[in-house]
Design an enzyme around this catalytic site. Structure first.
Site, PDB file in Angstrom:
ATOM      1  N   ARG A  61       0.853  -1.196   0.000  1.00 50.86           N
ATOM      2  CA  ARG A  61       0.000   0.000   0.000  1.00 50.86           C
ATOM      3  C   ARG A  61       0.887   1.243   0.000  1.00 50.86           C
ATOM      4  NH1 ARG A  61      -4.814  -0.902   4.326  1.00 50.86           N
ATOM      5  NH2 ARG A  61      -4.723   1.360   4.146  1.00 50.86           N
ATOM      6  N   ASP A  63       2.129   5.173  -0.246  1.00 51.55           N
ATOM      7  CA  ASP A  63       1.652   6.434   0.314  1.00 51.55           C
ATOM      8  C   ASP A  63       1.338   7.440  -0.792  1.00 51.55           C
ATOM      9  OD1 ASP A  63       1.920   5.544   2.915  1.00 51.55           O
ATOM     10  OD2 ASP A  63       3.944   6.356   3.147  1.00 51.55           O
ATOM     11  N   TYR A 124      11.984  -1.520  -4.196  1.00 50.45           N
ATOM     12  CA  TYR A 124      11.744  -0.115  -4.479  1.00 50.45           C
ATOM     13  C   TYR A 124      13.005   0.534  -5.039  1.00 50.45           C
ATOM     14  CZ  TYR A 124       7.326   0.078  -1.817  1.00 50.45           C
ATOM     15  OH  TYR A 124       6.039  -0.097  -1.377  1.00 50.45           O
ATOM     16  N   ARG A 212      11.674   5.695   2.873  1.00 49.71           N
ATOM     17  CA  ARG A 212      11.997   7.122   2.823  1.00 49.71           C
ATOM     18  C   ARG A 212      12.813   7.573   4.027  1.00 49.71           C
ATOM     19  NH1 ARG A 212       7.369  10.801   2.186  1.00 49.71           N
ATOM     20  NH2 ARG A 212       5.873   9.228   2.849  1.00 49.71           N
TER      21      ARG A 212
END
Length: 285
Positions: A61, A63, A124, A212
């Site tokens: 999921r 952001d 990622y 992040r």
């Protein structure tokens, strides 16, 4: 708990991508913000002429503002709906979906498949440039500008201390009842020929803001504001450090999700539902 569709339904796997800049994340929200899940579910309902919405389950999921190139989801459709629409579903979705989200394939999933729990890793990429002139205008929605020169070797040295299974509480936004133990399989930086620095971040799963936050810590090492051993010390402390900056979402893209062989899907799904503890840690669940 079974990961097969209920009798009379067919589990369908969707592979998709999206530009996240105009979405309030993946998941539907109570206040009606525009989300990826909402757009796809609305499109499915429309093209199948269904009176109800069939809910998607997703591998990760993302952001608000985060992109995806290799996202995976599943949806359970009534067998008669799947049989009627399967041949033309992909083309009809292409005609109905907005241009910032695309479904690339729809296929009946193998037994035991769950887009979220069957995954064994997510990969990622985070992209940043330290060019004095800023970001190429054509890449501005996908690359962060860092206004300091970055030392890739120092960043990779710092990243090495974070690899492995750890409690990443120091790099995660805590969620009630959720573990922050993860296995970080890969974390490395390289400078591309165009000068963009690209981080590859791969783990069995990620907790909220983990990627992040890791990137933010490593950028502080790369620009000389923190020593190489600082990210490892933050990890070992096990608590959120106000100095760890959560970088902006637009540089982050979910690139790929990995799954085991078909015969291992159900077992992996059961394993992923177990709440983990580190060796020697107290507590049962």
């Amino acid at each position: 708990m079974s990961d097969d569709a209920q009798p009379g339904f067919v589990r369908v796997r969707l592979d998709l991508s999206y530009d996240g800049r105009d979405f309030s994340g993946w998941a539907k929200q109570a206040r009606g913000q525009r989300t990826v899940q909402g757009e796809i579910e609305d499109a499915l309902r429309t093209v199948t002429r269904s009176p109800e919405t069939y809910e998607l389950t997703v591998a990760g999921r993302t952001d608000a503002g985060v992109h995806a190139r290799g996202q995976v989801a599943h949806v359970d459709l009534p067998a008669e709906v799947w049989e009627e629409h399967r041949e033309l579903l992909l083309r009809r979705l292409a005609g109905r979906l907005p241009h910032d989200v695309r479904v690339w394939s729809v296929a009946e999933a193998p037994a035991g498949f769950n887009a979220r729990f069957s995954a064994v890793w997510r990969r990622y990429a985070y992209r940043v440039t330290d060019r004095p002139g800023g970001v190429d205008p054509l890449l501005r929605g996908h690359v962060l500008w860092h206004d300091w020169t970055l030392d890739v070797d120092a960043m990779n040295e710092a990243a090495a201390a974070l690899i492995g299974e750890h409690d990443f509480a120091a790099y995660c936004k805590k969620r009630e009842g959720a573990t922050t133990i993860r296995t970080l399989q890969e974390l490395r930086w390289e400078r591309r020929p165009d000068g963009v620095l690209e981080a590859t971040v791969k783990a069995d799963a990620f907790c909220h803001n983990m990627v992040r936050s890791l990137v933010g810590a490593l950028l502080f090492v790369g620009d000389g504001h923190r020593p190489v051993d600082w990210p490892g010390k933050v990890l070992a402390a096990g608590v959120r450090d106000s100095a760890v900056h959560v970088v902006r979402p637009h540089g982050l893209t979910l690139e790929e999700v990995g799954y085991p062989a078909d015969e291992l899907l159900a077992a992996r799904s059961r394993e992923a539902r177990n709440k983990r503890t580190l060796p020697g840690a107290a507590g049962c669940c």
